[in-house]
Design a protein around this motif. Structure first.
Motif, PDB file in Angstrom:
ATOM      1  N   LEU A  43       0.948  -1.447  -0.049  1.00  0.00           N
ATOM      2  CA  LEU A  43       0.025   0.503   0.099  1.00  0.00           C
ATOM      3  C   LEU A  43       0.094   1.124   0.352  1.00  0.00           C
ATOM      4  N   LEU A  44       2.103   1.005   0.780  1.00  0.00           N
ATOM      5  CA  LEU A  44       2.745   2.465   0.860  1.00  0.00           C
ATOM      6  C   LEU A  44       3.295   2.679  -0.323  1.00  0.00           C
ATOM      7  N   LEU A  45       3.496   1.442  -0.947  1.00  0.00           N
ATOM      8  CA  LEU A  45       4.368   1.818  -2.216  1.00  0.00           C
ATOM      9  C   LEU A  45       3.953   2.169  -3.558  1.00  0.00           C
ATOM     10  N   CYS A  46       2.597   1.760  -3.644  1.00  0.00           N
ATOM     11  CA  CYS A  46       1.402   2.695  -4.207  1.00  0.00           C
ATOM     12  C   CYS A  46       1.401   4.068  -3.739  1.00  0.00           C
ATOM     13  N   LEU A  47       1.480   4.010  -2.538  1.00  0.00           N
ATOM     14  CA  LEU A  47       0.989   5.714  -2.799  1.00  0.00           C
ATOM     15  C   LEU A  47       2.364   6.483  -2.582  1.00  0.00           C
ATOM     16  N   ALA A  48       3.639   6.040  -2.877  1.00  0.00           N
ATOM     17  CA  ALA A  48       4.285   6.470  -2.927  1.00  0.00           C
ATOM     18  C   ALA A  48       4.672   7.163  -4.593  1.00  0.00           C
ATOM     19  N   LEU A  49       4.663   5.672  -5.593  1.00  0.00           N
ATOM     20  CA  LEU A  49       4.363   6.020  -6.383  1.00  0.00           C
ATOM     21  C   LEU A  49       3.523   7.410  -7.347  1.00  0.00           C
ATOM     22  N   GLY A  50       2.338   7.058  -6.260  1.00  0.00           N
ATOM     23  CA  GLY A  50       1.332   7.926  -7.450  1.00  0.00           C
ATOM     24  C   GLY A  50       1.246   9.125  -6.845  1.00  0.00           C
ATOM     25  N   LEU A  51       2.017   9.287  -5.116  1.00  0.00           N
ATOM     26  CA  LEU A  51       2.728  10.621  -5.236  1.00  0.00           C
ATOM     27  C   LEU A  51       3.452  11.385  -5.976  1.00  0.00           C
ATOM     28  N   GLY A  52       4.211  10.210  -6.534  1.00  0.00           N
ATOM     29  CA  GLY A  52       5.407  10.916  -7.490  1.00  0.00           C
ATOM     30  C   GLY A  52       4.855  11.446  -8.814  1.00  0.00           C
ATOM     31  N   PHE A  53       3.880  10.613  -9.438  1.00  0.00           N
ATOM     32  CA  PHE A  53       3.452  11.119 -10.652  1.00  0.00           C
ATOM     33  C   PHE A  53       2.573  12.334 -10.359  1.00  0.00           C
ATOM     34  N   LEU A  54       2.044  12.691  -8.482  1.00  0.00           N
ATOM     35  CA  LEU A  54       1.445  13.172  -8.680  1.00  0.00           C
ATOM     36  C   LEU A  54       2.091  14.740  -9.000  1.00  0.00           C
ATOM     37  N   ALA A  55       3.095  14.513  -8.542  1.00  0.00           N
ATOM     38  CA  ALA A  55       3.926  15.823  -8.313  1.00  0.00           C
ATOM     39  C   ALA A  55       4.618  15.681  -9.725  1.00  0.00           C
ATOM     40  N   ALA A  56       5.085  15.050  -9.983  1.00  0.00           N
ATOM     41  CA  ALA A  56       5.698  15.387 -11.281  1.00  0.00           C
ATOM     42  C   ALA A  56       4.112  15.908 -12.399  1.00  0.00           C
ATOM     43  N   GLY A  57       2.922  15.434 -12.112  1.00  0.00           N
ATOM     44  CA  GLY A  57       1.971  16.141 -12.921  1.00  0.00           C
ATOM     45  C   GLY A  57       1.536  17.903 -12.972  1.00  0.00           C
ATOM     46  N   PHE A  58       1.627  17.650 -11.397  1.00  0.00           N
ATOM     47  CA  PHE A  58       1.347  18.564 -10.869  1.00  0.00           C
ATOM     48  C   PHE A  58       2.778  20.347 -11.332  1.00  0.00           C
ATOM     49  N   LEU A  59       3.365  19.581 -11.496  1.00  0.00           N
ATOM     50  CA  LEU A  59       4.875  20.617 -11.757  1.00  0.00           C
ATOM     51  C   LEU A  59       4.617  20.555 -13.848  1.00  0.00           C
ATOM     52  N   ARG A  60       4.023  19.618 -14.477  1.00  0.00           N
ATOM     53  CA  ARG A  60       3.345  20.354 -16.185  1.00  0.00           C
ATOM     54  C   ARG A  60       2.468  21.743 -15.440  1.00  0.00           C
ATOM     55  N   TYR A  61       1.477  20.899 -15.599  1.00  0.00           N
ATOM     56  CA  TYR A  61       0.382  21.418 -14.951  1.00  0.00           C
ATOM     57  C   TYR A  61       0.480  23.159 -14.077  1.00  0.00           C
ATOM     58  N   ARG A  62       2.478  23.475 -13.427  1.00  0.00           N
ATOM     59  CA  ARG A  62       2.221  24.408 -12.903  1.00  0.00           C
ATOM     60  C   ARG A  62       2.732  24.969 -14.395  1.00  0.00           C
ATOM     61  N   ARG A  63       3.490  24.608 -15.293  1.00  0.00           N
ATOM     62  CA  ARG A  63       3.921  25.842 -15.942  1.00  0.00           C
ATOM     63  C   ARG A  63       3.250  25.718 -17.370  1.00  0.00           C
ATOM     64  N   LYS A  64       2.451  24.627 -17.440  1.00  0.00           N
ATOM     65  CA  LYS A  64       1.101  24.790 -18.346  1.00  0.00           C
ATOM     66  C   LYS A  64       0.349  26.576 -17.882  1.00  0.00           C
ATOM     67  N   HIS A  65       0.332  26.515 -17.158  1.00  0.00           N
ATOM     68  CA  HIS A  65      -0.510  27.225 -16.103  1.00  0.00           C
ATOM     69  C   HIS A  65      -0.012  28.440 -15.665  1.00  0.00           C
ATOM     70  N   ARG A  66       1.452  28.829 -16.143  1.00  0.00           N
ATOM     71  CA  ARG A  66       2.019  29.822 -16.317  1.00  0.00           C
ATOM     72  C   ARG A  66       2.255  30.635 -17.904  1.00  0.00           C
ATOM     73  N   ALA A  67       2.499  29.556 -18.596  1.00  0.00           N
ATOM     74  CA  ALA A  67       2.536  29.295 -20.087  1.00  0.00           C
ATOM     75  C   ALA A  67       1.110  30.341 -20.533  1.00  0.00           C
ATOM     76  N   LEU A  68       0.400  30.215 -20.019  1.00  0.00           N
ATOM     77  CA  LEU A  68      -1.208  30.267 -20.551  1.00  0.00           C
ATOM     78  C   LEU A  68      -1.305  32.813 -19.979  1.00  0.00           C
ATOM     79  N   GLN A  69      -1.055  32.373 -18.606  1.00  0.00           N
ATOM     80  CA  GLN A  69      -0.989  33.683 -18.255  1.00  0.00           C
ATOM     81  C   GLN A  69      -0.216  34.255 -18.428  1.00  0.00           C
ATOM     82  N   ARG A  70       1.086  33.940 -18.844  1.00  0.00           N
ATOM     83  CA  ARG A  70       1.598  35.232 -20.132  1.00  0.00           C
ATOM     84  C   ARG A  70       1.556  35.241 -21.684  1.00  0.00           C
ATOM     85  N   ALA A  71       0.492  33.817 -21.506  1.00  0.00           N
ATOM     86  CA  ALA A  71       0.089  33.908 -23.264  1.00  0.00           C
ATOM     87  C   ALA A  71      -1.372  35.435 -22.378  1.00  0.00           C
TER      88      ALA A  71
END
Length: 327
Positions: A43-71
């Motif tokens: 369960l903890l291993l799945c949680l750790a992997l999920g958090l890793g994917f969540l963090a990577a997805g959030f970084l992409r989400y933030r970059r896209k948000h900032r790019a749209l703000q500049r646009a």
């Protein structure tokens, strides 16, 4: 923090699904009497992997948000490059934005062009209307002004005011166009009567041969066209006169004026085109014949001209209409 909560909210279903899968996996392991430590570890291993994917997805989400703000900041200058789309719907949205931006650019360009043309027209119109105003002032300063001359200059000012109103009406989305069968001679006589005073003041002859035609048209707009053509003939005719007659379904307005150079003849119905004669005679708006062409297009008529320098101009109104198919 607010951006992170927005990201979690947008992925809430996925997070709940992952949590459910983890809980189901742990329950299955416990049902098969697997060691509790193993189930918790999985369960903890799945949680750790999920958090890793969540963090990577959030970084992409933030970059896209900032790019749209500049646009968004650069939007008044045009649509800047957008972030790389992650899926087909995003690509569709970006294609839609690109199409809307191109449409906005075209509308803005047309609006700027219309503003420039309107400014040119109104500037020329102000200078043009000053001519009868100055003439009236000189007549009044003479002490005993000629009433006929004053009325003639006042009439010219009225026609210039009507030209502005017509320009605005033809530029609007709707017009008060009413097509019905009209007696052409009645329309012509009304226009001739309106301009009779100017013919008398300029000592020009006016020959009108009754046409006997009934045409499908708008009486007011056709009257404007004929009146404007008479006004043009008066403006550029110093000797001789103007003839109005019909050839079949074509109305001819012919003058003995200065004529139009052959290289300018194809352009006389263009917007704001004045030509050599217009520049030499007085500062004109160059909109009279353009408005005639616009009005004729609304009425379903065709307008053309023939001319010879030094001999005069013949304007032809083709009032024929294509035959509609019968069932």
């Amino acid at each position: 923090m607010k951006l992170f909560l927005s990201y979690l909210k947008s992925h809430l279903r996925l997070l709940l699904m992952l949590a459910l899968f983890g809980a189901v996996s742990a329950a299955v392991l416990l049902l098969y009497r697997a060691p509790l430590e193993g189930a918790l570890y999985a369960l903890l291993l799945c949680l750790a992997l999920g958090l890793g994917f969540l963090a990577a997805g959030f970084l992409r989400y933030r970059r896209k948000h900032r790019a749209l703000q500049r646009a968004l900041v650069q939007l008044p200058e045009g649509l800047p490059p957008l972030p790389e789309p992650q899926d087909a719907p995003e690509a569709d949205y970006q294609a839609l934005l690109t199409a809307l931006d191109e449409d906005r650019r075209q509308i803005a360009a047309r609006a700027a062009q219309d503003r420039d043309r309107a400014e040119t027209f109104y500037t020329a119109w102000v200078h043009q209307i000053k001519t009868p105003m100055a003439a009236m002032d000189l007549l009044l300063q003479s002490g005993q002004p000629d009433g006929a001359l004053l009325k003639g200059e006042l009439f010219r000012m009225e026609k210039y005011a009507d030209l502005v109103l017509t320009y605005q009406r033809l530029g609007s989305d709707t017009t008060d166009l009413v097509l019905k069968a009209c007696d052409l001679d009645t329309v012509i006589r009304a226009a001739v009567k309106e301009y009779a005073r100017l013919f008398i003041l300029k000592k020009l002859t006016l020959s009108f041969t009754p046409t006997g035609l009934t045409v499908l048209t708008d009486k007011k707009w056709l009257g404007f066209v004929i009146g404007q053509l008479l006004s043009n003939a008066l403006k550029y005719t110093q000797t001789g006169g103007v003839s109005v007659y019909a050839q079949g379904q074509r109305l001819i307005i012919e003058d003995t004026g200065v004529g139009i150079p052959p290289e300018e003849l194809p352009r006389i119905f263009e917007k704001s085109f004045t030509g050599e004669n217009g520049r030499a005679a007085e500062r004109t708006t160059g909109l009279g014949l353009y408005l005639c062409r616009r009005a004729c297009a609304l009425l379903g008529h065709r307008i053309s001209a023939e001319s010879e320098v030094g001999k005069g101009t013949k304007v032809i109104l083709d009032l024929t209409r294509p035959e509609l198919p019968t069932e």
